[in-house]
Structure formats: C-alpha cells, structure tokens
Design an enzyme around this catalytic site. Structure first.
Site, mmCIF file in Angstrom:
data_model
loop_
_atom_site.group_PDB
_atom_site.id
_atom_site.type_symbol
_atom_site.label_atom_id
_atom_site.label_comp_id
_atom_site.label_asym_id
_atom_site.label_seq_id
_atom_site.Cartn_x
_atom_site.Cartn_y
_atom_site.Cartn_z
ATOM 1 N N TYR A 129 123.603 164.443 -1.481
ATOM 2 C CA TYR A 129 122.751 164.838 -2.613
ATOM 3 C C TYR A 129 122.836 166.348 -2.821
ATOM 4 C CZ TYR A 129 118.513 166.056 -5.200
ATOM 5 O OH TYR A 129 117.631 166.596 -6.105
ATOM 6 N N THR A 156 118.443 172.202 -6.458
ATOM 7 C CA THR A 156 117.515 171.770 -5.415
ATOM 8 C C THR A 156 117.595 172.660 -4.170
ATOM 9 O OG1 THR A 156 117.156 169.991 -3.809
ATOM 10 C CG2 THR A 156 119.318 170.096 -4.779
HETATM 11 N N1 LIG Z 1 111.541 165.494 -7.583
HETATM 12 C C1 LIG Z 1 111.867 166.558 -6.845
HETATM 13 O O1 LIG Z 1 111.104 166.981 -5.950
HETATM 14 C C2 LIG Z 1 113.175 167.276 -7.110
HETATM 15 C C3 LIG Z 1 113.529 168.333 -6.273
HETATM 16 C C4 LIG Z 1 114.715 169.023 -6.531
HETATM 17 C C5 LIG Z 1 115.495 168.672 -7.619
HETATM 18 N N2 LIG Z 1 115.148 167.612 -8.404
HETATM 19 C C6 LIG Z 1 116.034 167.282 -9.542
HETATM 20 O O2 LIG Z 1 115.268 167.161 -10.735
HETATM 21 C C7 LIG Z 1 115.883 166.222 -11.614
HETATM 22 C C8 LIG Z 1 114.832 165.238 -12.102
HETATM 23 O O3 LIG Z 1 114.305 164.528 -10.982
HETATM 24 P P1 LIG Z 1 113.088 163.527 -11.115
HETATM 25 O O4 LIG Z 1 112.321 163.602 -9.858
HETATM 26 O O5 LIG Z 1 112.404 163.749 -12.396
HETATM 27 O O6 LIG Z 1 113.870 162.117 -11.123
HETATM 28 P P2 LIG Z 1 113.717 160.850 -12.089
HETATM 29 O O7 LIG Z 1 114.516 159.752 -11.460
HETATM 30 O O8 LIG Z 1 112.287 160.600 -12.414
HETATM 31 O O9 LIG Z 1 114.435 161.335 -13.428
HETATM 32 C C9 LIG Z 1 115.823 161.278 -13.635
HETATM 33 C C10 LIG Z 1 116.049 160.799 -15.065
HETATM 34 O O10 LIG Z 1 117.435 160.849 -15.351
HETATM 35 C C11 LIG Z 1 117.836 159.630 -15.959
HETATM 36 N N3 LIG Z 1 119.257 159.453 -15.624
HETATM 37 C C12 LIG Z 1 119.815 159.324 -14.389
HETATM 38 N N4 LIG Z 1 121.157 159.256 -14.480
HETATM 39 C C13 LIG Z 1 121.455 159.350 -15.813
HETATM 40 C C14 LIG Z 1 122.679 159.370 -16.536
HETATM 41 N N5 LIG Z 1 123.866 159.237 -15.925
HETATM 42 N N6 LIG Z 1 122.616 159.484 -17.897
HETATM 43 C C15 LIG Z 1 121.426 159.593 -18.537
HETATM 44 N N7 LIG Z 1 120.241 159.596 -17.891
HETATM 45 C C16 LIG Z 1 120.255 159.478 -16.541
HETATM 46 C C17 LIG Z 1 116.902 158.587 -15.394
HETATM 47 O O11 LIG Z 1 116.768 157.429 -16.204
HETATM 48 C C18 LIG Z 1 115.603 159.365 -15.297
HETATM 49 O O12 LIG Z 1 114.842 159.284 -16.502
HETATM 50 C C19 LIG Z 1 117.015 165.569 -10.831
HETATM 51 O O13 LIG Z 1 118.241 166.149 -11.249
HETATM 52 C C20 LIG Z 1 116.719 165.931 -9.398
HETATM 53 O O14 LIG Z 1 117.863 166.010 -8.607
HETATM 54 C C21 LIG Z 1 114.003 166.904 -8.183
#
Ligand SMILES: NC(=O)c1ccc[n+]([C@@H]2O[C@H](COP(=O)([O-])OP(=O)(O)OC[C@H]3O[C@@H](n4cnc5c(N)ncnc54)[C@H](O)[C@@H]3O)[C@@H](O)[C@H]2O)c1
Length: 330
Positions: free
Chosen positions: A143, A119
């Site tokens: 985070y 991120t």
């Molecule tokens: N959305 C953004 O703008 C953004 C920006 C930078 C980084 N990210 C990173 O991208 C990744 C995905 O983010 P997102 O927005 O799709 O979030 P999201 O919450 O939609 O997806 C996360 C998924 O991981 C699963 N999960 C969480 N903990 C778990 C565990 N211990 N074991 C198994 N499954 C688990 C959840 O059920 C969910 O399906 C994350 O790692 C996040 O930090 C997102």
C-alpha cells in the site's frame, strides 16, 4: 475560479468531505468514482457524479472536457493495508497503474493542478518521530509503496509538463462532517475510531488492541489522528497554493503533530459514549510502527490552514454521531 475540480473517489469517506469543502467554498465539482467502496448517496447533490473508473481514459477525458476541469483531487484508490500484503498486484494496479492513467488523462486535457492523497505509510517505520517530509521513505507494505510510486510519477510529470501538484501525506483520518452530511460509511473498516464507534453502537462486540508491548508510554501504538473536516480544508488551501504558484509543487504531511495511544483513544470513546467498550488484547500486526506522528511545520508554513478540530473527544463525538445516523439508514 472558472471551471470545475474533478474529485476522484468523491463518493468515498475523505473524498466526500473534500467535495463538501469545495462546494462550500463556491467551487464547482465533478466527482468521478466507480463506487467500488463509495456510495452515490455520499455525493452532495450540488456536485455532478460520473460513475466511471479512473482507468477509463475515454470517460475521464470526456468528463474533464465537459466540465472544464482545471484541477484534479485524486482520492480514488484501494486503502486496506493488510489486503495490500495479501494482494499486492491489486494495489499496484489501482493505486499506481490507474493513477498513471489518470495523470496521463489530466496532462492530455491540459489540467493545471493535481492534488494527491498520499499517506504516512510511505515512511514505513520512521527513524525519528515526529516524522518530517524529508525523512527516509521506506514503506513496509505494498500500500505505502503503491502510493510512493505515484508521488514519484507526479514529480517527474510536473518537471516535464505544465502541471503542478501537491502530495498530501495523511496520518490517521477520523471523525465526520460537523453538520452530519457525510462520514465514514465503508463496511468492514479497520480504522480504530471507526471500529470503536461501531462497537459503541452494537455493530461489534469488542475492539481489538493489536500489540501491548510497543516502545510507548502505555505499550500500545501511538498515532496522529486528524479530523476529516480539517483534512478536507487543507485540500482547498492546497489548491489555492497551486493556483497562486504555478511552477511549484509540494509534499506536505497532514496531521496535528500530537499522538494518542490506542488505549487513550479507547478511553476517549468510553468518555464520549459513557460506556465501557470491551477491549481485546491481541498480538501485534506485522509491520506496525510504535509511533507515527506528523511533523506538521511544513504545512503550517505553506498554507494558511490551521487545525480547527484537533480535539480527540470531538473527533470521537463526530464519528459516533455519524455511526448512529448510519445505523438508522439500514
Ligand atoms: N482513511 C485514511 O486514514 C487514509 C490515510 C492515508 C491516505 N488515505 C488515502 O485517501 C484516499 C481516500 O481514502 P478513503 O478512506 O476515503 O477510502 P474510501 O474507500 O472511502 O474511498 C475511495 C473511493 O475511491 C473509489 N475508487 C476506488 N478505486 C477507484 C477507481 N479505480 N476508479 C474510480 N473510483 C475508485 C471508491 O469507490 C471510493 O469511493 C485513498 O487514496 C487513501 O489511500 C486514507
């Protein structure tokens, strides 16, 4: 490619789009997700879904073996920045300790490639914008630190074992699949475009603008919004790079290199929806930088990837179409 790619968090927002990109490229996928924030219906039926936690070594390793997993795309994690300030140990557990466990399983099962959802929060308040990958990493919330610690683990592990990795540092991810197959479905989302399209579909009364006194042209925070479909495509290209260059690992910003202010985004939402969404001017949230925009020269040099959906109105349009579809589901 023989074997499968394991997509952790593949039932979530970004992971479900990566699943689609992999499947559309003819690559087999096994999703591993505990469904804490994800949805089983978000996983395309061409993929296998294993409902398990990434910390459950036995389940993870069995899935790796059963599906001949040669690469992991690791999206699973906890993603709400303010929550990480209130409950840091949740983030160090789910983003750092659980990632350590997953990486250990991957090494033990001979997985060759690892792609990690990092991120822009690893940079903290950048000294210069656009921000390069080698800029100082000074996260200002747990985070960002929880993700930076996982990057550090991956670097050490790749130096010691036969695995290479790509850490992709996402900027602000938005939009939805162009064919309407997936989108952001999480309840209580905090992302600006998601919140704004929720307001447009009547789920919220207004949109809060946090801070109007930033050092930006209109005083509101400037961010780099990347379409989730472009981001998913970058993962497929990064996988190919890791396969082609086994000894090498990479850390790449994922953004368009162009920033939009909060007010510019809300203007786009008004344009696309033909509405005037109610805006609530509020104080700054702790630790929000004035501007966070990617220098994307490294990803453009490393991958054949090019932005294809870098159009703010288009991003909003796709997010809105998904929001309307979601509204029909409930
Ligand atoms: N959305 C953004 O703008 C953004 C920006 C930078 C980084 N990210 C990173 O991208 C990744 C995905 O983010 P997102 O927005 O799709 O979030 P999201 O919450 O939609 O997806 C996360 C998924 O991981 C699963 N999960 C969480 N903990 C778990 C565990 N211990 N074991 C198994 N499954 C688990 C959840 O059920 C969910 O399906 C994350 O790692 C996040 O930090 C997102």
């Amino acid at each position: 490619m023989t074997g499968s790619v394991m997509v952790t968090g593949g039932a979530g927002y970004i992971g479900s789009h990566a699943v689609l990109a992999l499947l559309d490229a003819g690559i087999q996928v096994v999703v591993l997700d505990n469904l804490v924030t994800g949805f089983d219906w978000a996983v395309d039926s061409r993929a296998t879904l294993v409902v398990a936690d990434i910390e459950d070594d036995a389940a993870v390793r069995a899935a790796m073996r059963d599906h001949a997993v040669f690469a992991v795309m690791h999206f699973a994690g906890s993603v709400v920045v303010p929550e990480s300030v209130e409950n840091p140990l949740k983030y160090y557990r789910n983003n750092t300790a659980a990632s350590r466990s997953l990486i250990e399983s991957a090494v033990a099962e001979g997985v060759k490639h690892f792609i990690f959802s990092s991120t822009a929060a690893t940079y903290g308040i950048p000294e210069t914008v656009p921000v390069r990958e080698d800029s100082p990493k000074q996260p200002i919330n747990p985070y960002g630190m929880s993700k930076l610690m996982t990057e550090a683990m991956l670097a050490d592990v790749a130096a010691a074992h036969a695995i290479n990795y790509c850490a992709l540092r996402y900027f602000n991810v938005a939009g939805a699949d162009l064919q309407g197959r997936s989108g952001q479905s999480t309840a209580g989302a905090t992302h600006l475009i998601k919140v704004a399209v929720e307001a447009a579909t009547g789920k919220r009364a207004s949109v809060s603008v946090f801070g109007t006194d930033f050092a930006t042209p209109d005083g509101t925070g400037v961010r780099d919004y990347i379409h989730v479909t472009d981001l998913a495509a970058a993962h497929v290209d990064a996988l190919q790079l890791l396969i082609d260059q086994p000894g090498e690992s990479h850390t790449l910003n994922c953004g368009y290199g162009k920033g939009f202010s909060v007010l510019e985004v809300l203007d786009a939402v008004d344009r696309v929806t033909n509405m005037t969404i109610d805006r609530r001017m509020e104080g700054r949230r702790a630790g929000d930088p004035d501007a966070l925009v990617a220098d994307n020269a490294a990803i453009l040099a490393a991958l054949p990837w090019r932005p294809r959906h870098d159009d703010l109105d288009g991003i909003v349009r796709d997010a809105l179409a998904w929001e309307r579809k979601l509204a029909e589901r409930v």
